[in-house]
Design a protein around this motif. Structure first.
Motif, PDB file in Angstrom:
ATOM      1  N   UNK A  85     -39.459  16.875 -18.035  1.00 51.86           N
ATOM      2  CA  UNK A  85     -39.524  16.112 -19.284  1.00 51.86           C
ATOM      3  C   UNK A  85     -40.806  15.273 -19.351  1.00 51.86           C
ATOM      4  N   UNK A  86     -41.914  15.934 -19.103  1.00 53.94           N
ATOM      5  CA  UNK A  86     -43.193  15.231 -19.037  1.00 53.94           C
ATOM      6  C   UNK A  86     -43.575  14.613 -20.373  1.00 53.94           C
ATOM      7  N   UNK A  87     -44.241  13.473 -20.279  1.00 50.72           N
ATOM      8  CA  UNK A  87     -44.716  12.739 -21.454  1.00 50.72           C
ATOM      9  C   UNK A  87     -46.230  12.617 -21.377  1.00 50.72           C
ATOM     10  N   UNK A  88     -46.854  12.346 -22.500  1.00 50.55           N
ATOM     11  CA  UNK A  88     -48.323  12.237 -22.514  1.00 50.55           C
ATOM     12  C   UNK A  88     -48.809  11.124 -21.593  1.00 50.55           C
ATOM     13  N   UNK A  89     -47.992  10.097 -21.410  1.00 49.90           N
ATOM     14  CA  UNK A  89     -48.391   8.979 -20.545  1.00 49.90           C
ATOM     15  C   UNK A  89     -48.388   9.367 -19.061  1.00 49.90           C
ATOM     16  N   UNK A  90     -47.842  10.537 -18.746  1.00 49.69           N
ATOM     17  CA  UNK A  90     -47.855  11.023 -17.365  1.00 49.69           C
ATOM     18  C   UNK A  90     -49.185  11.681 -17.001  1.00 49.69           C
ATOM     19  N   UNK A  91     -50.066  11.839 -17.972  1.00 47.49           N
ATOM     20  CA  UNK A  91     -51.368  12.438 -17.708  1.00 47.49           C
ATOM     21  C   UNK A  91     -52.131  11.595 -16.703  1.00 47.49           C
ATOM     22  N   UNK A  92     -52.488  12.206 -15.583  1.00 46.62           N
ATOM     23  CA  UNK A  92     -53.163  11.480 -14.501  1.00 46.62           C
ATOM     24  C   UNK A  92     -53.515  12.457 -13.395  1.00 46.62           C
ATOM     25  N   UNK A  93     -54.341  11.973 -12.468  1.00 45.68           N
ATOM     26  CA  UNK A  93     -54.564  12.680 -11.215  1.00 45.68           C
ATOM     27  C   UNK A  93     -53.510  12.172 -10.238  1.00 45.68           C
ATOM     28  N   UNK A  94     -52.819  13.090  -9.590  1.00 42.87           N
ATOM     29  CA  UNK A  94     -51.734  12.738  -8.679  1.00 42.87           C
ATOM     30  C   UNK A  94     -52.180  12.951  -7.231  1.00 42.87           C
ATOM     31  N   UNK A  95     -51.852  11.969  -6.380  1.00 41.66           N
ATOM     32  CA  UNK A  95     -52.211  11.998  -4.963  1.00 41.66           C
ATOM     33  C   UNK A  95     -50.982  11.688  -4.116  1.00 41.66           C
ATOM     34  N   UNK A  96     -50.997  12.164  -2.878  1.00 46.96           N
ATOM     35  CA  UNK A  96     -49.968  11.727  -1.942  1.00 46.96           C
ATOM     36  C   UNK A  96     -50.590  10.728  -0.957  1.00 46.96           C
ATOM     37  N   UNK A  97     -49.724   9.913  -0.369  1.00 46.05           N
ATOM     38  CA  UNK A  97     -50.181   8.844   0.507  1.00 46.05           C
ATOM     39  C   UNK A  97     -49.065   8.464   1.461  1.00 46.05           C
ATOM     40  N   UNK A  98     -49.434   7.798   2.526  1.00 47.32           N
ATOM     41  CA  UNK A  98     -48.432   7.260   3.432  1.00 47.32           C
ATOM     42  C   UNK A  98     -47.801   6.014   2.806  1.00 47.32           C
ATOM     43  N   UNK A  99     -46.510   5.871   2.966  1.00 46.84           N
ATOM     44  CA  UNK A  99     -45.813   4.682   2.492  1.00 46.84           C
ATOM     45  C   UNK A  99     -45.936   3.563   3.524  1.00 46.84           C
ATOM     46  N   UNK A 100     -46.154   2.338   3.039  1.00 46.52           N
ATOM     47  CA  UNK A 100     -46.187   1.185   3.934  1.00 46.52           C
ATOM     48  C   UNK A 100     -44.828   0.495   4.018  1.00 46.52           C
ATOM     49  N   UNK A 101     -44.225   0.247   2.880  1.00 41.11           N
ATOM     50  CA  UNK A 101     -42.996  -0.540   2.864  1.00 41.11           C
ATOM     51  C   UNK A 101     -42.271  -0.314   1.549  1.00 41.11           C
ATOM     52  N   UNK A 102     -40.942  -0.280   1.624  1.00 39.54           N
ATOM     53  CA  UNK A 102     -40.119  -0.182   0.427  1.00 39.54           C
ATOM     54  C   UNK A 102     -39.090  -1.301   0.436  1.00 39.54           C
ATOM     55  N   UNK A 103     -38.926  -1.929  -0.725  1.00 39.20           N
ATOM     56  CA  UNK A 103     -37.963  -3.010  -0.834  1.00 39.20           C
ATOM     57  C   UNK A 103     -37.672  -3.261  -2.306  1.00 39.20           C
TER      58      UNK A 103
END
Length: 125
Positions: A85-103
């Protein structure tokens, strides 16, 4: 050397779907929580989603919750992001990364691990 190779982007119409992949190397992938981040034209990096090392729980930015699904295959050192269900606001370059912290439902990521060339997602009618 840490390497991330993202793929799967493309041009889709609003409402369409894509599946992004990120193949990681140079570190013990299965030991790290991982994230997807994106950069829209003219803007900074934005956290999108994160997943624990055992794929036990996913976190999502409010803007993508209910539309995107993160997953991983530790045997293949690969992180995925299903975009529905993609939207125009999803237009971007997508990257993966290591997570530091979630809370409290959101996560931070290691900007130094954003190493790949990214994969472009363009949503347009």
């Amino acid at each position: 050397e840490v390497q991330m190779v993202e793929s799967g982007g493309g041009l889709v119409r609003p409402g369409g779907s894509l599946r992004l992949s990120c193949v990681a190397s140079g570190f013990t992938f299965s030991s790290y929580a991982m994230s997807w981040v994106r950069q829209a034209p003219g803007k900074g990096l934005e956290w999108v989603s994160s997943l624990g090392s055992s794929a036990n729980f996913g976190y999502y930015a409010d803007s993508v919750k209910g539309r995107f699904t993160i997953s991983r295959d530790n045997r293949k050192n690969t992180l995925y992001l299903q975009l529905n269900n993609l939207e125009t606001v999803d237009t971007a370059m997508y990257y993966c990364a290591k997570t530091l912290h979630c809370d409290f439902g959101s996560c931070t990521y290691d900007p130094q691990s954003v190493r790949g060339q990214g994969t472009q997602v363009t949503v347009s009618s």
